[in-house]
Design a protein around this motif. Sequence first.
Motif, mmCIF file in Angstrom:
data_model
loop_
_atom_site.group_PDB
_atom_site.id
_atom_site.type_symbol
_atom_site.label_atom_id
_atom_site.label_comp_id
_atom_site.label_asym_id
_atom_site.label_seq_id
_atom_site.Cartn_x
_atom_site.Cartn_y
_atom_site.Cartn_z
ATOM 1 N N LEU A 92 38.757 30.838 -30.291
ATOM 2 C CA LEU A 92 39.013 30.456 -28.911
ATOM 3 C C LEU A 92 40.376 29.822 -28.703
ATOM 4 N N PHE A 93 41.005 29.328 -29.751
ATOM 5 C CA PHE A 93 42.260 28.604 -29.598
ATOM 6 C C PHE A 93 43.454 29.430 -30.067
ATOM 7 N N GLY A 94 43.265 30.724 -30.143
ATOM 8 C CA GLY A 94 44.365 31.607 -30.512
ATOM 9 C C GLY A 94 44.347 32.866 -29.682
ATOM 10 N N ARG A 95 45.295 33.741 -29.948
ATOM 11 C CA ARG A 95 45.403 34.977 -29.171
ATOM 12 C C ARG A 95 44.317 35.982 -29.516
ATOM 13 N N LEU A 96 43.621 35.756 -30.627
ATOM 14 C CA LEU A 96 42.543 36.675 -30.989
ATOM 15 C C LEU A 96 41.406 36.667 -29.983
ATOM 16 N N LYS A 97 41.327 35.595 -29.180
ATOM 17 C CA LYS A 97 40.202 35.523 -28.246
ATOM 18 C C LYS A 97 40.255 36.637 -27.203
ATOM 19 N N TYR A 98 41.441 37.131 -26.873
ATOM 20 C CA TYR A 98 41.540 38.163 -25.847
ATOM 21 C C TYR A 98 40.947 39.489 -26.306
ATOM 22 N N PRO A 99 41.307 40.015 -27.494
ATOM 23 C CA PRO A 99 40.613 41.232 -27.940
ATOM 24 C C PRO A 99 39.129 41.004 -28.201
ATOM 25 N N VAL A 100 38.747 39.792 -28.656
ATOM 26 C CA VAL A 100 37.329 39.501 -28.883
ATOM 27 C C VAL A 100 36.574 39.525 -27.560
ATOM 28 N N LEU A 101 37.144 38.909 -26.521
ATOM 29 C CA LEU A 101 36.497 38.923 -25.215
ATOM 30 C C LEU A 101 36.408 40.347 -24.655
ATOM 31 N N ALA A 102 37.439 41.149 -24.891
ATOM 32 C CA ALA A 102 37.406 42.539 -24.422
ATOM 33 C C ALA A 102 36.299 43.324 -25.129
ATOM 34 N N MET A 103 36.148 43.116 -26.442
ATOM 35 C CA MET A 103 35.089 43.819 -27.171
ATOM 36 C C MET A 103 33.707 43.323 -26.756
ATOM 37 N N LEU A 104 33.588 42.014 -26.483
ATOM 38 C CA LEU A 104 32.304 41.498 -26.000
ATOM 39 C C LEU A 104 31.962 42.071 -24.629
ATOM 40 N N LEU A 105 32.995 42.275 -23.803
ATOM 41 C CA LEU A 105 32.757 42.906 -22.504
ATOM 42 C C LEU A 105 32.179 44.311 -22.697
ATOM 43 N N GLY A 106 32.769 45.072 -23.606
ATOM 44 C CA GLY A 106 32.229 46.401 -23.880
ATOM 45 C C GLY A 106 30.815 46.351 -24.429
ATOM 46 N N MET A 107 30.542 45.351 -25.284
ATOM 47 C CA MET A 107 29.197 45.209 -25.840
ATOM 48 C C MET A 107 28.167 44.936 -24.748
ATOM 49 N N HIS A 108 28.505 44.057 -23.817
ATOM 50 C CA HIS A 108 27.552 43.716 -22.759
ATOM 51 C C HIS A 108 27.366 44.866 -21.772
ATOM 52 N N VAL A 109 28.421 45.609 -21.513
ATOM 53 C CA VAL A 109 28.275 46.799 -20.668
ATOM 54 C C VAL A 109 27.343 47.804 -21.343
ATOM 55 N N GLY A 110 27.490 47.954 -22.666
ATOM 56 C CA GLY A 110 26.598 48.847 -23.399
ATOM 57 C C GLY A 110 25.153 48.389 -23.350
ATOM 58 N N ILE A 111 24.921 47.073 -23.455
ATOM 59 C CA ILE A 111 23.555 46.537 -23.358
ATOM 60 C C ILE A 111 22.968 46.833 -21.983
ATOM 61 N N ALA A 112 23.783 46.667 -20.943
ATOM 62 C CA ALA A 112 23.297 46.923 -19.581
ATOM 63 C C ALA A 112 22.933 48.387 -19.381
ATOM 64 N N VAL A 113 23.753 49.290 -19.923
ATOM 65 C CA VAL A 113 23.546 50.720 -19.685
ATOM 66 C C VAL A 113 22.454 51.290 -20.587
ATOM 67 N N PHE A 114 22.540 51.002 -21.882
ATOM 68 C CA PHE A 114 21.643 51.650 -22.838
ATOM 69 C C PHE A 114 20.287 50.943 -22.962
ATOM 70 N N LEU A 115 20.267 49.614 -22.801
ATOM 71 C CA LEU A 115 19.025 48.871 -22.977
ATOM 72 C C LEU A 115 18.401 48.415 -21.663
ATOM 73 N N GLY A 116 19.077 48.645 -20.552
ATOM 74 C CA GLY A 116 18.498 48.318 -19.254
ATOM 75 C C GLY A 116 18.347 46.833 -18.999
ATOM 76 N N LEU A 117 19.361 46.031 -19.391
ATOM 77 C CA LEU A 117 19.327 44.585 -19.167
ATOM 78 C C LEU A 117 20.558 44.154 -18.367
ATOM 79 N N PRO A 118 20.680 44.608 -17.126
ATOM 80 C CA PRO A 118 21.899 44.301 -16.357
ATOM 81 C C PRO A 118 22.046 42.834 -16.014
#
Length: 351
Positions: free
Chosen positions: A268-294
């Motif tokens: 959280l205290f470095g620049r790595l948080k931005y790609p991590v947050l972007a990947m988490l965004l993709g993960m949550h979108v996948g959960i919403a679409v594939f597992l039906g938990l919007p």
Amino acid sequence: MPVRIGTLLTLLLERPISLYAAAVLRIGYGFLYLAFLLREFPHRNEIWGPGSPWTPTLARQLFDQTGWASILTLSDSRAYFEVCYTAAVVTSALFMLGWRTRAVSVLFAVVVTSFHARAIYMTDGGDTLILLMVLYLVVTACGRRWSLDARRTRLRAAASKTGRLPLDQASGELRHHLRDARLTVITVLHNCGMLVIAAQVCFLYGSAGLYKVQGAAWDNGTALHYALNLDVFQPWPALSAMADEHDVLLAIACYLTVLLQVAFPFVLFGRLKYPVLAMLLGMHVGIAVFLGLPLFSGAMIVADAAFLPDRFYRSLGRLWRRPVQGSGSGGMADASRAPRALVPAQSERAG
């Protein structure tokens, strides 16, 4: 060490942090709960009303054991329930818009708590996170940006330029000291609330990742395969079957999910948080679409937004205004730009 402590105290006492992030949390959770209530409107009586299999009597018996409370169980009348439901929809909309946010945030917390407690066995985890976040948002200054309250403050500041009659010196000093004390209390509460929100999200991700590490299905990369084959998590069976055909990609997704969740509190205290947050965004979108938990996915995406700095949201605001300003004629666009400097910027400690 004393210098660092002094810096932290100055940051905690004098300047509210993450005002735009708090506004995004307010808008996001207000919108999610409003959409949730509207989506379940045809089934409201079966979920929360007198017609629910989990009757008000059973709910009150559970409250005696757990200490929960709900305004929905104060009466078994269908008319009373409809009034409560309408009030919940209106409160969610007002909270999202940021109208009288201090008072409405308390009402919104009461609404979310009451609906969550009334049907505690009919949830998917998303409303549990929303419940925690709205309780924390009560103490934050989440109405200072991107809200009707912020607009009213700007208009009031512009109107005050017309001039006022001078107050006597003693009265002016007293009001000044009272205002400073009030703003200090608001700033401290806001900063503590935002830090608790950040800690809550870190704890959620870290504990979820460490819990997954102990599971054999996550260890061998088959957890998503089993999830995709559960009937309750198949909103589109054909899509789930198509995704289940890619064993290697599912295994990579399993390992990447665990890695992201365990690493989240440490980046959280470095620049790595931005790609991590972007990947988490993709993960949550996948959960919403594939597992039906919007609802759950939306709640997590909004929570992640708390870690983006205010400069990011200010840049989004500039990008939003640019096409709006350019949509008119050149003369109109120039005219709209000219008076902006005359309106004072909203103070960091205002309101």
